[in-house]
Structures are given as structure tokens and as C-alpha cells.
Design a protein around this motif. Structure first.
Motif, PDB file in Angstrom:
ATOM      1  N   PRO A 532      -3.102  -4.647  -9.983  1.00  0.00           N
ATOM      2  CA  PRO A 532      -3.228  -5.421 -11.228  1.00  0.00           C
ATOM      3  C   PRO A 532      -3.854  -6.787 -10.999  1.00  0.00           C
ATOM      4  O   PRO A 532      -4.191  -7.482 -11.960  1.00  0.00           O
ATOM      5  CB  PRO A 532      -1.775  -5.554 -11.704  1.00  0.00           C
ATOM      6  CG  PRO A 532      -0.949  -5.411 -10.472  1.00  0.00           C
ATOM      7  CD  PRO A 532      -1.690  -4.463  -9.582  1.00  0.00           C
ATOM      8  N   TYR A 533      -4.022  -7.197  -9.736  1.00  0.00           N
ATOM      9  CA  TYR A 533      -4.583  -8.512  -9.425  1.00  0.00           C
ATOM     10  C   TYR A 533      -6.063  -8.442  -9.031  1.00  0.00           C
ATOM     11  O   TYR A 533      -6.666  -9.477  -8.772  1.00  0.00           O
ATOM     12  CB  TYR A 533      -3.796  -9.156  -8.274  1.00  0.00           C
ATOM     13  CG  TYR A 533      -2.330  -9.345  -8.580  1.00  0.00           C
ATOM     14  CD1 TYR A 533      -1.906 -10.414  -9.367  1.00  0.00           C
ATOM     15  CD2 TYR A 533      -1.376  -8.464  -8.094  1.00  0.00           C
ATOM     16  CE1 TYR A 533      -0.562 -10.597  -9.654  1.00  0.00           C
ATOM     17  CE2 TYR A 533      -0.035  -8.634  -8.374  1.00  0.00           C
ATOM     18  CZ  TYR A 533       0.373  -9.705  -9.158  1.00  0.00           C
ATOM     19  OH  TYR A 533       1.706  -9.882  -9.449  1.00  0.00           O
ATOM     20  N   GLY A 537     -10.661  -0.217  -7.959  1.00  0.00           N
ATOM     21  CA  GLY A 537     -11.566   0.294  -6.934  1.00  0.00           C
ATOM     22  C   GLY A 537     -11.731  -0.651  -5.765  1.00  0.00           C
ATOM     23  O   GLY A 537     -12.184  -0.241  -4.695  1.00  0.00           O
ATOM     24  N   ASP A 538     -11.357  -1.949  -5.976  1.00  0.00           N
ATOM     25  CA  ASP A 538     -11.414  -2.920  -4.874  1.00  0.00           C
ATOM     26  C   ASP A 538     -10.043  -3.024  -4.216  1.00  0.00           C
ATOM     27  O   ASP A 538      -9.005  -2.858  -4.872  1.00  0.00           O
ATOM     28  CB  ASP A 538     -11.831  -4.300  -5.391  1.00  0.00           C
ATOM     29  CG  ASP A 538     -13.273  -4.318  -5.869  1.00  0.00           C
ATOM     30  OD1 ASP A 538     -13.994  -3.349  -5.573  1.00  0.00           O
ATOM     31  OD2 ASP A 538     -13.656  -5.286  -6.548  1.00  0.00           O
ATOM     32  N   LEU A 539     -10.063  -3.330  -2.921  1.00  0.00           N
ATOM     33  CA  LEU A 539      -8.816  -3.518  -2.190  1.00  0.00           C
ATOM     34  C   LEU A 539      -8.088  -4.739  -2.739  1.00  0.00           C
ATOM     35  O   LEU A 539      -8.714  -5.760  -3.060  1.00  0.00           O
ATOM     36  CB  LEU A 539      -9.097  -3.707  -0.697  1.00  0.00           C
ATOM     37  CG  LEU A 539      -7.866  -3.854   0.214  1.00  0.00           C
ATOM     38  CD1 LEU A 539      -7.047  -2.568   0.201  1.00  0.00           C
ATOM     39  CD2 LEU A 539      -8.296  -4.206   1.634  1.00  0.00           C
ATOM     40  N   CYS A 540      -6.765  -4.632  -2.886  1.00  0.00           N
ATOM     41  CA  CYS A 540      -5.952  -5.714  -3.458  1.00  0.00           C
ATOM     42  C   CYS A 540      -6.228  -7.016  -2.713  1.00  0.00           C
ATOM     43  O   CYS A 540      -6.116  -7.094  -1.487  1.00  0.00           O
ATOM     44  CB  CYS A 540      -4.472  -5.361  -3.376  1.00  0.00           C
ATOM     45  SG  CYS A 540      -3.399  -6.643  -4.070  1.00  0.00           S
ATOM     46  N   ALA A 541      -6.566  -8.062  -3.459  1.00  0.00           N
ATOM     47  CA  ALA A 541      -6.974  -9.328  -2.860  1.00  0.00           C
ATOM     48  C   ALA A 541      -5.805 -10.258  -2.595  1.00  0.00           C
ATOM     49  O   ALA A 541      -5.976 -11.282  -1.933  1.00  0.00           O
ATOM     50  CB  ALA A 541      -7.974 -10.029  -3.779  1.00  0.00           C
ATOM     51  N   ARG A 546       1.563 -11.436  -2.898  1.00  0.00           N
ATOM     52  CA  ARG A 546       2.075 -11.163  -4.238  1.00  0.00           C
ATOM     53  C   ARG A 546       2.667  -9.760  -4.351  1.00  0.00           C
ATOM     54  O   ARG A 546       2.916  -9.301  -5.462  1.00  0.00           O
ATOM     55  CB  ARG A 546       0.956 -11.343  -5.275  1.00  0.00           C
ATOM     56  CG  ARG A 546       0.512 -12.783  -5.449  1.00  0.00           C
ATOM     57  CD  ARG A 546       1.616 -13.603  -6.116  1.00  0.00           C
ATOM     58  NE  ARG A 546       1.247 -15.006  -6.197  1.00  0.00           N
ATOM     59  CZ  ARG A 546       1.648 -15.939  -5.373  1.00  0.00           C
ATOM     60  NH1 ARG A 546       2.446 -15.613  -4.367  1.00  0.00           N
ATOM     61  NH2 ARG A 546       1.281 -17.194  -5.511  1.00  0.00           N
ATOM     62  N   CYS A 547       2.921  -9.098  -3.235  1.00  0.00           N
ATOM     63  CA  CYS A 547       3.467  -7.741  -3.298  1.00  0.00           C
ATOM     64  C   CYS A 547       4.842  -7.718  -3.965  1.00  0.00           C
ATOM     65  O   CYS A 547       5.189  -6.752  -4.661  1.00  0.00           O
ATOM     66  CB  CYS A 547       3.559  -7.142  -1.895  1.00  0.00           C
ATOM     67  SG  CYS A 547       1.943  -6.719  -1.181  1.00  0.00           S
ATOM     68  N   ASN A 552       3.429  -1.959  -8.169  1.00  0.00           N
ATOM     69  CA  ASN A 552       2.910  -0.948  -7.241  1.00  0.00           C
ATOM     70  C   ASN A 552       3.656  -0.944  -5.907  1.00  0.00           C
ATOM     71  O   ASN A 552       3.494  -0.026  -5.100  1.00  0.00           O
ATOM     72  CB  ASN A 552       1.422  -1.183  -6.961  1.00  0.00           C
ATOM     73  CG  ASN A 552       0.548  -0.755  -8.135  1.00  0.00           C
ATOM     74  OD1 ASN A 552       1.049  -0.173  -9.098  1.00  0.00           O
ATOM     75  ND2 ASN A 552      -0.735  -1.044  -8.065  1.00  0.00           N
ATOM     76  N   ALA A 553       4.448  -1.994  -5.646  1.00  0.00           N
ATOM     77  CA  ALA A 553       5.075  -2.167  -4.328  1.00  0.00           C
ATOM     78  C   ALA A 553       6.313  -1.285  -4.181  1.00  0.00           C
ATOM     79  O   ALA A 553       7.088  -1.100  -5.132  1.00  0.00           O
ATOM     80  CB  ALA A 553       5.445  -3.623  -4.125  1.00  0.00           C
ATOM     81  N   PHE A 554       6.496  -0.745  -2.955  1.00  0.00           N
ATOM     82  CA  PHE A 554       7.697   0.019  -2.583  1.00  0.00           C
ATOM     83  C   PHE A 554       8.313  -0.672  -1.366  1.00  0.00           C
ATOM     84  O   PHE A 554       7.619  -0.924  -0.365  1.00  0.00           O
ATOM     85  CB  PHE A 554       7.346   1.465  -2.232  1.00  0.00           C
ATOM     86  CG  PHE A 554       7.119   2.342  -3.435  1.00  0.00           C
ATOM     87  CD1 PHE A 554       8.131   3.151  -3.912  1.00  0.00           C
ATOM     88  CD2 PHE A 554       5.898   2.348  -4.098  1.00  0.00           C
ATOM     89  CE1 PHE A 554       7.931   3.965  -5.009  1.00  0.00           C
ATOM     90  CE2 PHE A 554       5.689   3.156  -5.197  1.00  0.00           C
ATOM     91  CZ  PHE A 554       6.706   3.974  -5.666  1.00  0.00           C
ATOM     92  N   VAL A 555       9.590  -0.950  -1.449  1.00  0.00           N
ATOM     93  CA  VAL A 555      10.307  -1.577  -0.342  1.00  0.00           C
ATOM     94  C   VAL A 555      11.119  -0.501   0.371  1.00  0.00           C
ATOM     95  O   VAL A 555      12.044   0.084  -0.213  1.00  0.00           O
ATOM     96  CB  VAL A 555      11.219  -2.712  -0.835  1.00  0.00           C
ATOM     97  CG1 VAL A 555      12.000  -3.307   0.340  1.00  0.00           C
ATOM     98  CG2 VAL A 555      10.404  -3.790  -1.535  1.00  0.00           C
TER      99      VAL A 555
END
Length: 631
Positions: A532-533, A537-541, A546-547, A552-555
């Protein structure tokens, strides 16, 4: 120095008739609630009589030319009187004061009076500026004349603003919802009471024998019959009634219906009751006013100013023509009856209220003798019962005020008990219904006027707080639903299709998460290329900074050592950054991180700390993140 013609050009507007040259009392006749009122100002009451006479002449000319109402006339007269008192006190020779001469200096006195005006009123009052504006206006009005002399000092004075701050009025707050409901109930109760009382009067007339001379002066029905048919006036009834000792019990009971019987004025008490059986009183009309203000959303003067000609019944309701005197605005509006959708929902039937008001005041309109027939007419026996007065509600001399009416119905309302607060309540209800969109609410005001008069209400503040709380709750909910935390048992269930559907991931993504292929450092990610940042299609910047704020993050349990190191990193940042800066940049991440760590047991935390020491683990952050320490 500017020439006199230049000063006069700054204020000259039009030619005005010649002012009278006399010192006698000035009288001005103007309208007050559609009747003529005469207002007097006598210059001889002041030592500066010449100056007061000059200002009084302009007062009469200006109000006559503009056809100002009585309230405006009283305000201008008060301005002249206050300035005259000041001039008498401050000037050594007030008798020589004149707008035509510079000595004594009227301009200096006026400027000093303007300077000291605010000290005589409460802080922030609007009256000082109004007084100063009125005096300057009269001086300017006189300077427009070609037939009088105005001094250079006065011309200089009126060519510039008066300089008194405008001040700020204290706006009325609206009635609370419970107070308004109580007012509506009391209004309907009052309407039913007056209808029952007038119906009782009609029944007494129908059963009466006739004129008191033939059928007896000690029968209330006969007296009422004679009053209703115009055979006797209230003065005739007072004069014809015998002494109290001859009265039967029934007649004494009638006389004591409103107040306990007093031997000194028992005849007047009986006449007052008889009149109330024929006509409505002051208090009887407040219920109609409350209901119509609530249903129409209009001001008290617009409702109480309705005449017969302003009412037109239609198949769908009633069409009212309402005049707002202060805004010089006439509006026509159709209000639906109880059969229409909007009235059925709100329970506000304007047509029914107007029809019942017309019925209640029918006899008063027939007997009032006025060219226009007001809807809100009340009658009372005045001058100790010798004169029957039928006047419009709102005219001077009301014995029963709105405050008295509320108390008579047992209402305990917040102060001030003011009819205008009902209109405020209606405006606030529209604010709530429209969710604060003022452009949709200010139907009879400009947006600026609406903000100034209605945006301060208590209910609006409560709704604003509710909106803020709702926004904060959405923010916090999003924060809690940010990263998804999985313990060891949950990781083992990732092969279950139902669990995968609930988490919104595929079996392939689950396998990659378990294998560590999607490990972003602090957490794992369901898809680093759908952030969302960043652009899709681009790798998360922003990973891994900000994970902890990303859904989208899984702990996983394996992320615990890096989470502890990240926690230590944020605690150090708290010491290096200012609190506002830290909260704006890292506050949400720290809140989510603490929530994640709170789900881990002490055994898991200790094991992760041991792993950090044994394997000499360090926090894997981008080099750019380290520059934060230099801020």
C-alpha cells in the motif's frame, strides 16, 4: 491643509431638505410591531442644547427618510443622549457646542467619547461600536446638507472611521433535546386547554337566558352573552355588577378561576375571567408559537407576524408568507399536512396548527378593528377592567411572558428561557442530519452568517467530538488490524484451506512465508510487490520500517528476535527525538509493536533474548534509517 470642499466631498451623497432651526422637543413617529409609536427627545434637558438640537434634527430626518423601526430610533436617540451627558460633563462651556463651530471643539469631544465608550460596557460588548456608529452617522448626515454649516474639525472626524472595536455578541445556545420535547408537550397541552376553555364559553352563551337587565346580573352566562353580542362593554359589566355580598356561590367561583377572590377588585377579576372565556390570553398563544417555530424553523417575529392574508391552504398543506423585519426579507413556503410523507415522518403538521390557531382567534380577529387581521391576537381587560384591549402578541404590555408560561406548565429549563432558542435547536438538528455540511443547512443564511450564529451550539460541539472520536477509532482499528500475528500452532494450520481463505493468502504464499522466502527483516509479507506504500508491481519501498503498520505483514515466532531489536531501536529513538516528532513518525509502529509483544509469553521473550546474545544478532535496517539519529 485640505480645503473644506475636499472634506465635504468625502461625505457628500445627496441633497437633503433644510433642517428646522428651533430648540423645542423633537418628536419622531415610527412603527413598532405594526403600530405607530411616538418618541420624544428634548434638547432643553441638556446644557449643550444647541448641539443636541442639531443631532436631534438629523435623527428625525434620517429615521423619517429611511422609515426606520422604533428599535432603531430608540438606539439613535440613546446615542445622542449619552454623548450629550458626556459633553455636559467634560466641556467647560457646553452651551456653545455646535457642529458648525470648531470652538468649543465638538470633534475632539466626540473622539474622546468614542475612546472611552468601551470602558462603560462589559468586555467585548457590541454596544459601544453601535453608539459610535450612530453618532458618526448623524454627523455625516448633517454634513451632506448644503444649507447648514459644518466645521472643519467635524468634517475631518467623519471622513475617517470611528475606531471603536465592533465587539462580539454572546450567542444563545439551543435547548437540549429533552427540554425541547418538554416544550412541545407543554405547547400541545396549552392548546387543548385554551380550546376547552373557549368551548366552555360557547356552551355558556348557548345556555344563557339573555341580557342581564331582563335575565339577571348574577348569572355568568348572561354576562358572557352580552359581552359576546356587544350588548355590553367590559366597563358596563363592571359598573352593573352588584356588591360581592349579593353574589351567588357559582358567580364567586367563576371570579376566582384564575386567582383567589379579592374583595377590593372582585368585579375586575370576574371581567377578566369572562374575557378569557371569549378570547385567548397572552399565554394561550405561546403554545402555537412554539409549535410553528419548531415545524417551520423560522424566527419568532416571522411566526407571530402572520396575518390572515399570509395564509393559503392547499390540498397538500398550507402556504405561508413570512416576513423577517431585520433582514427585510419576505419568504413564501409550502408546508405539508399530516398526509404528506415529510410531515408523517416528523410529526409536524403546520396546516393543523394554523387551522386550530385560526379557530381559537376567530372572535378576536372579528372584534379587533384592525385593517390587517393578525393570527396571533390576544385580549385582556385593562385599566382596571374598564377597557377591552385586543392586540397582537409581542406588542407592549404583555402580562404573561414566555418565561411565565413555561413555569406555569412546570418546565424547568436552562436559562435564558428565550423563544429564539427553539430556532437554534432546529438549526442544530439540521446540522446533525446533514452531518455538519453547512452548505446544505444554511438555507436562509449565508454560510458565514450561519457559522457565526449557529456553529457554537453545545450539540454541534458534541457531534464534532463524536466525529473526531469516530475518526480516531477507525485509525486505531486499522492499527490493531495491521500485522497478523501467528503463533506456532497457527503456523501449523496454514495448510488448511479454510484458514488460508480467512487470512486472504494462497497455499503458495503460505509456503513461502513458512520457508522464510518472504521475510522482510522485522516481519514476513504476503506480497512485497503489492504494497500500500508503493506502486503496484514495485518492491515495497518502506520495508521493514513500516511493516508493523501494514496489513500485508505476518508476524511469525521466528521474527521475535528482530522484533525485540526493533523495539530497542525505537526506545532509543524516543530519547533522541522530540516527542511530537517521534509520535508523528514512529508512534503507530511502537503501539502496534507493543501489542504484538504483549501476545508473547515471558518464556518466549527470554528465549529470543538468549538467541540474540548467542548468535550476536543485529537489527537489519536500511542505512538511511540510521540518519534519524542526527535529527
Amino acid at each position: 491643509m485640505p480645503r473644506r470642499s475636499e472634506y465635504r466631498a468625502a461625505v457628500q451623497i445627496t441633497r437633503i431638505p433644510k433642517a428646522p432651526n428651533r430648540i423645542g422637543p423633537r418628536q419622531l413617529t415610527c412603527k413598532s410591531n405594526r403600530k405607530d409609536v411616538t418618541i420624544t427627545l428634548d434638547p432643553a434637558d441638556y446644557r449643550c442644547s444647541v448641539l443636541v438640537a442639531e443631532l436631534a434634527d438629523e435623527w428625525v430626518s434620517y429615521l423619517s427618510l429611511t422609515q426606520g423601526a422604533a428599535g432603531l430610533a430608540y438606539h439613535y436617540r440613546k446615542s445622542i443622549m449619552e454623548f450629550a451627558v458626556y459633553a455636559d460633563e467634560q466641556c467647560v462651556s457646553p452651551a456653545g457646542l455646535s457642529l458648525a463651530t470648531d470652538y468649543p471643539d465638538v470633534a475632539y469631544l466626540a473622539s474622546e467619547w468614542w475612546r472611552t465608550l468601551p470602558a462603560g460596557y462589559r468586555a467585548g460588548s457590541v454596544i459601544p461600536a453601535m453608539r459610535a456608529r450612530a453618532l458618526r452617522g448623524l454627523m455625516k448626515f448633517r454634513a451632506q446638507r448644503e444649507d447648514v454649516l459644518v466645521s472643519e474639525g467635524v468634517l475631518r472626524l467623519i471622513s475617517a472611521p470611528h475606531g471603536v472595536r465592533a465587539g462580539k455578541s454572546t450567542e444563545l445556545d439551543e435547548f437540549s433535546r429533552s427540554e425541547k420535547r418538554a416544550l412541545i408537550r407543554a405547547a400541545w397541552d396549552g392548546i387543548r386547554q385554551v380550546e376547552d376553555r373557549l368551548a366552555k364559553g360557547q356552551a355558556m352563551i348557548a345556555s344563557a337566558g339573555g341580557h342581564p337587565d331582563q335575565h339577571g346580573w348574577l348569572d355568568a352566562g348572561n354576562l358572557l352573552w352580552a359581552l359576546a353580542r356587544g350588548e355590553l362593554s367590559v366597563a358596563d359589566v363592571v359598573a352593573g355588577l352588584p356588591r360581592l355580598s349579593l353574589w351567588p356561590v357559582e358567580l364567586s367561583e367563576y371570579a376566582s378561576m384564575r386567582t383567589p377572590l379579592r374583595p377590593i377588585d372582585f368585579r375586575h377579576q370576574l371581567v377578566a375571567v369572562l374575557v378569557s372565556l371569549l378570547y385567548p390570553r397572552d399565554a394561550d398563544l405561546y403554545g402555537f408559537q412554539v409549535l410553528l417555530m419548531d415545524a417551520t424553523g423560522r424566527a419568532p417575529e416571522e411566526v407571530s407576524g402572520l396575518d390572515e392574508a399570509d395564509v393559503e391552504f392547499t390540498p397538500s398543506g398550507v402556504r405561508l408568507t413570512m416576513t423577517k423585519n431585520r433582514a427585510h426579507l419576505v419568504r413564501h413556503q409550502v408546508f405539508g399536512n399530516s398526509n404528506t410523507e415529510n410531515a408523517a415522518v416528523s410529526g409536524r403538521d403546520v396546516a393543523e396548527v394554523v387551522q386550530r390557531l385560526l379557530t381559537v382567534t376567530d372572535r378576536a380577529r372579528q372584534d379587533c378593528g384592525l385593517e390587517s387581521k393578525p393570527l396571533f391576537l390576544r385580549a385582556a381587560a385593562r385599566d382596571q377592567g374598564r377597557v377591552l384591549g385586543i392586540t397582537r402578541l409581542g406588542d407592549t404590555g404583555a402580562r404573561e411572558t414566555f418565561t411565565w408560561w413555561t413555569r406555569s406548565h412546570g418546565l424547568d429549563l436552562s436559562v435564558p428561557v428565550d423563544l429564539r432558542r427553539i430556532r437554534k435547536s432546529g438549526k442544530v438538528e439540521k446540522v446533525i442530519a446533514a452531518r455538519g455540511v453547512i452548505s446544505d443547512i444554511a438555507d436562509d443564511h449565508t454560510v458565514e452568517t450561519f457559522k457565526g450564529h449557529y456553529a457554537h451550539g453545545t450539540t454541534v460541539h458534541v457531534i464534532s467530538g463524536h466525529v473526531v472520536n469516530q475518526a480516531q477509532r477507525s485509525w486505531f482499528d486499522a492499527a490493531v488490524n495491521g500485522p497478523i500475528t501467528l503463533d506456532g500452532a497457527a503456523v501449523e494450520e496454514l495448510e488448511d484451506s479454510a484458514v488460508l481463505d480467512a487470512l486472504g493468502i494462497t497455499g503458495e504464499q503460505a509456503g513461502q512465508i513458512i520457508a522464510g522466502e518472504l521475510d522482510m527483516g522485522v516481519t514476513s509479507c504476503r506480497d512485497p510487490f503489492d504494497s500500500p506504500y508503493s506502486k503496484r508491481g514495485d518492491l515495497c519501498a518502506v520495508a521493514p520500517l513500516r511493516c508493523l503498520e501494514c496489513q500485508n505483514a505476518f508476524v511469525l515466532p521466528s521474527n521475535l528476535p528482530q522484533l525485540l531489536l526493533f523495539s530497542d531501536h525505537l526506545e532509543q529513538l524516543k530519547l533522541r527525538l522530540s516527542p511530537p516528532h517521534f509520535h508523528a513518525v514512529w508512534g503507530q509502529s511502537l503501539a502496534n509493536l507493543r501489542a504484538v509483544l504483549a501476545e508473547r509469553t515471558a518464556v518466549e521473550i527470554n528465549a529470543a533474548r538468549s538467541q540474540i546474545r548467542d548468535e550476536t544478532l543485529s537489527l537489519q535496517l536500511p542505512l538511511a534509517a540510521r540518519t534519524e539519529f542526527d535529527l
